[in-house]
Design a protein around this motif. Structure first.
Motif, PDB file in Angstrom:
ATOM      1  N   UNK A 150       0.832  -1.281   0.032  1.00  0.00           N
ATOM      2  CA  UNK A 150       0.193  -0.050  -0.117  1.00  0.00           C
ATOM      3  C   UNK A 150       0.937   1.271   0.107  1.00  0.00           C
ATOM      4  N   UNK A 151       0.568   2.431  -0.852  1.00  0.00           N
ATOM      5  CA  UNK A 151       1.504   3.337  -0.946  1.00  0.00           C
ATOM      6  C   UNK A 151       0.743   4.355  -1.773  1.00  0.00           C
ATOM      7  N   UNK A 152       1.520   5.611  -1.887  1.00  0.00           N
ATOM      8  CA  UNK A 152       0.909   6.587  -2.740  1.00  0.00           C
ATOM      9  C   UNK A 152       1.328   6.298  -4.225  1.00  0.00           C
ATOM     10  N   UNK A 153       0.511   7.021  -5.172  1.00  0.00           N
ATOM     11  CA  UNK A 153       0.935   6.746  -6.779  1.00  0.00           C
ATOM     12  C   UNK A 153       0.802   8.394  -7.155  1.00  0.00           C
ATOM     13  N   UNK A 154       1.818   8.525  -8.095  1.00  0.00           N
ATOM     14  CA  UNK A 154       1.996   9.832  -8.839  1.00  0.00           C
ATOM     15  C   UNK A 154       1.604   9.715 -10.195  1.00  0.00           C
ATOM     16  N   UNK A 155       0.844  10.805 -10.695  1.00  0.00           N
ATOM     17  CA  UNK A 155       0.434  10.818 -12.231  1.00  0.00           C
ATOM     18  C   UNK A 155       1.254  12.053 -12.525  1.00  0.00           C
ATOM     19  N   UNK A 156       2.238  11.799 -13.594  1.00  0.00           N
ATOM     20  CA  UNK A 156       3.059  12.960 -13.994  1.00  0.00           C
ATOM     21  C   UNK A 156       2.284  13.307 -15.522  1.00  0.00           C
ATOM     22  N   UNK A 157       1.905  14.533 -15.538  1.00  0.00           N
ATOM     23  CA  UNK A 157       1.141  15.278 -16.739  1.00  0.00           C
ATOM     24  C   UNK A 157       2.035  15.756 -17.625  1.00  0.00           C
ATOM     25  N   UNK A 160      -0.996  20.160 -21.376  1.00  0.00           N
ATOM     26  CA  UNK A 160      -1.836  20.990 -20.535  1.00  0.00           C
ATOM     27  C   UNK A 160      -3.251  20.790 -20.572  1.00  0.00           C
ATOM     28  N   UNK A 161      -3.669  20.076 -21.474  1.00  0.00           N
ATOM     29  CA  UNK A 161      -5.254  19.910 -21.475  1.00  0.00           C
ATOM     30  C   UNK A 161      -5.632  18.800 -20.353  1.00  0.00           C
ATOM     31  N   UNK A 162      -4.760  17.971 -20.273  1.00  0.00           N
ATOM     32  CA  UNK A 162      -5.062  17.103 -19.332  1.00  0.00           C
ATOM     33  C   UNK A 162      -4.768  17.581 -17.884  1.00  0.00           C
ATOM     34  N   UNK A 163      -3.893  18.518 -17.742  1.00  0.00           N
ATOM     35  CA  UNK A 163      -3.623  19.189 -16.395  1.00  0.00           C
ATOM     36  C   UNK A 163      -4.716  20.038 -15.759  1.00  0.00           C
ATOM     37  N   UNK A 211       6.587  18.527 -22.097  1.00  0.00           N
ATOM     38  CA  UNK A 211       7.077  19.173 -20.791  1.00  0.00           C
ATOM     39  C   UNK A 211       6.062  18.847 -19.594  1.00  0.00           C
ATOM     40  N   UNK A 212       6.611  18.656 -18.547  1.00  0.00           N
ATOM     41  CA  UNK A 212       5.899  18.221 -17.463  1.00  0.00           C
ATOM     42  C   UNK A 212       5.220  19.702 -16.808  1.00  0.00           C
ATOM     43  N   UNK A 213       3.863  19.202 -16.896  1.00  0.00           N
ATOM     44  CA  UNK A 213       2.948  20.308 -16.283  1.00  0.00           C
ATOM     45  C   UNK A 213       2.683  20.266 -14.709  1.00  0.00           C
ATOM     46  N   UNK A 214       3.116  18.977 -14.377  1.00  0.00           N
ATOM     47  CA  UNK A 214       2.659  19.054 -12.811  1.00  0.00           C
ATOM     48  C   UNK A 214       2.235  17.543 -12.459  1.00  0.00           C
ATOM     49  N   UNK A 215       2.228  17.235 -11.116  1.00  0.00           N
ATOM     50  CA  UNK A 215       1.850  15.779 -10.742  1.00  0.00           C
ATOM     51  C   UNK A 215       0.829  15.828  -9.853  1.00  0.00           C
ATOM     52  N   UNK A 216       0.058  14.747  -9.811  1.00  0.00           N
ATOM     53  CA  UNK A 216      -1.145  14.523  -8.718  1.00  0.00           C
ATOM     54  C   UNK A 216      -0.909  13.187  -8.112  1.00  0.00           C
TER      55      UNK A 216
END
Length: 485
Positions: A150-157, A160-163, A211-216
């Motif tokens: 069990x752990x966190x996950x990260x979505x790398x976006x 821009x539209x997805x972000x 390019x990376x727009x951010x992560x969730x």
């Protein structure tokens, strides 16, 4: 896509690629509980993956426990449950997936809210998280050695539209759900945080910069679906399940066609077996047994690699989170093998479908998990150094890729599972078509199916299983147009 959806669905094929998880196969992989196929049963379950195993487990919950060793009392069994598997136990999608228990509910929430209504969208998101929690809790409570992490996950976006859509969807979820609802708990990360905390960089693909727009980040986890499925099967075998591997169901028919409520006869190469109820846990293969589902549940092939970590990977590859890499037309998912597991630090990377010509059209309608798509192989091999850049380092001297394999999933026209009794076919039950999302849907869908099979389909069940998952004539009439993101 119409042409691909019309390809007749086959049985699971002989000699599939061997998945990372099935090397070596478990001791029960080729088990036949009885040498002779029983002539009859109360319930026949077709398919031995996580859905079939979960259906068997929930059916057996009202059964008496085994007698204590040495007590001289035989096991008491009231339900005769026979499970048929075309190949080895747990050899289908469950034993071949990436092991990701990750909902990513924000990615579908807005679409569900628009098409089904906000209450239904909330129920689906809550069910997905509940499924993850139930699977984790079950594995822990029953001491199933499945590399549970069990752990966190990260979505790398990388789009821009997805972000922008992600931020909007999370805001909608928080507005629609009770304050503090864990199904709406997401944390946003800046590009700098993505680089520093998650070691990911801008992606260069075919001369283009993504390019990376951010992560969730949010709660998820990983495990070996194969070990989990096998573990549940072993618990069921101890309660009296009769497992028959290498016994494909080749046809279903009413024992007495003129009588609508007559038992079902399941034909196999080893003989026939009759049962009042048949439960299909056959996912992408279901239309082979139910021709009406041809083009309703369409098989599609996924591919996965297991890669040795690069020399510069933090924590020797045993990263603290799982990952997804989301770009304009698709995504990859990545599961680092946790510390203490076999091949700790290996990187499980799957996806690449929508990088193929025609968005992977030729991967639909196929049940061929005996071979690899070499274009996907070449693409997946290169994902890790592209996404991790300088944090990857040099390849392992034993080569980057340890193993590659394929698996067959099931897709419906509306991107939702089909759960319940086939209209007009009393006693024929399905829990199928999980869109490659089975590890966060199968367990609870199986529980709901058993509740319906045993007549517990009242207000309590309606309180947590979405109506949108139930099989209806309207859903069976929909045309399959392709997989949505």
């Amino acid at each position: 896509m119409d042409e691909r959806a019309r390809i007749p669905v086959s049985l699971p094929r002989d000699n599939p690629t061997q998945s990372y998880w099935q090397d070596p196969p478990d001791a029960i992989a080729d088990l036949r509980t009885t040498d002779v196929l029983p002539e009859s049963a109360d319930v026949v379950i077709i398919g031995s993956g996580i859905t079939g195993a979960a259906v068997a487990w929930h059916l057996l919950q009202n059964e008496p426990d085994d007698a204590a060793p040495g007590a001289g009392v035989e096991r008491r069994t009231t339900k005769r449950i026979v499970m048929l598997e075309a190949r080895q136990a747990c050899s289908g999608a469950t034993g071949r997936n990436g092991g990701h228990t990750k909902a990513a509910s924000y990615r579908s929430f807005s679409e569900h809210s628009t098409s089904l209504g906000t209450p239904a969208a909330v129920k689906i998101a809550q069910l997905e998280l509940a499924n993850i929690q139930a699977v984790h809790a079950f594995a822990q409570a029953h001491n199933i050695d499945c590399d549970l992490n069990p752990c966190d996950t990260i979505d790398i976006i990388y789009d821009k539209n997805h972000w922008d859509r992600a931020q909007k969807a999370v805001a909608e979820m928080r507005e629609a759900m009770p304050e503090g609802d864990p199904a709406a708990q997401y944390t946003f990360h800046t590009p700098a945080e993505v680089r520093e905390r998650f070691h990911c960089h801008d992606n260069h693909y075919e001369g283009n910069l993504e390019r990376v727009y951010g992560g969730i980040s949010y709660f998820a986890g990983s495990l070996s679906g194969y070990k989990l499925g096998i573990g549940v099967l072993k618990l069921c075998l101890a309660k009296g399940l009769n497992l028959q591997t290498s016994t494909p169901a080749v046809a279903l028919r009413r024992t007495q066609p003129a009588e609508p409520n007559s038992p079902w006869t399941v034909e196999t190469p080893r003989g026939t077996i009759t049962a009042k109820q048949v439960a299909l846990a056959t996912n992408g293969y279901t239309a082979h047994l139910v021709p009406r589902l041809q083009g309703v549940i369409v098989p599609f092939r996924g591919q996965i690699t297991a890669q040795r970590p690069g020399s510069a990977m933090p924590h020797s590859g045993c990263l603290r989170t799982t990952y997804s890499f989301i770009y304009e037309k698709g995504y990859e998912y990545m599961v680092p093998r946790p510390a203490g597991s076999r091949f700790a630090g290996d990187i499980i990377m799957g996806g690449g479908l929508l990088r193929l010509p025609d968005d992977g059209l030729l991967e639909y309608g196929t049940t061929d998990d005996t071979s690899l798509n070499e274009t996907v192989s070449a693409y997946l091999r290169e994902t890790t150094p592209r996404y991790f850049g300088p944090d990857w380092g040099e390849d392992d001297p034993a080569r980057r890729v340890r193993k590659e394999w394929t698996g067959i999933m099931g897709q419906s026209a509306d991107d939702r599972p089909l759960v319940g009794e086939m209209p007009g076919e009393e006693g024929l039950w399905l829990s199928c078509s999980f869109q490659g999302h089975g590890m966060v849907l199968c367990w609870m869908c199986a529980k709901a199916l058993v509740d319906m099979m045993e007549g517990r389909d009242g207000d309590e069940l309606e309180g947590w299983i979405p109506d949108a998952f139930m099989i209806t004539e309207e859903r069976l009439s929909r045309r399959f147009l392709g997989r949505s993101l």
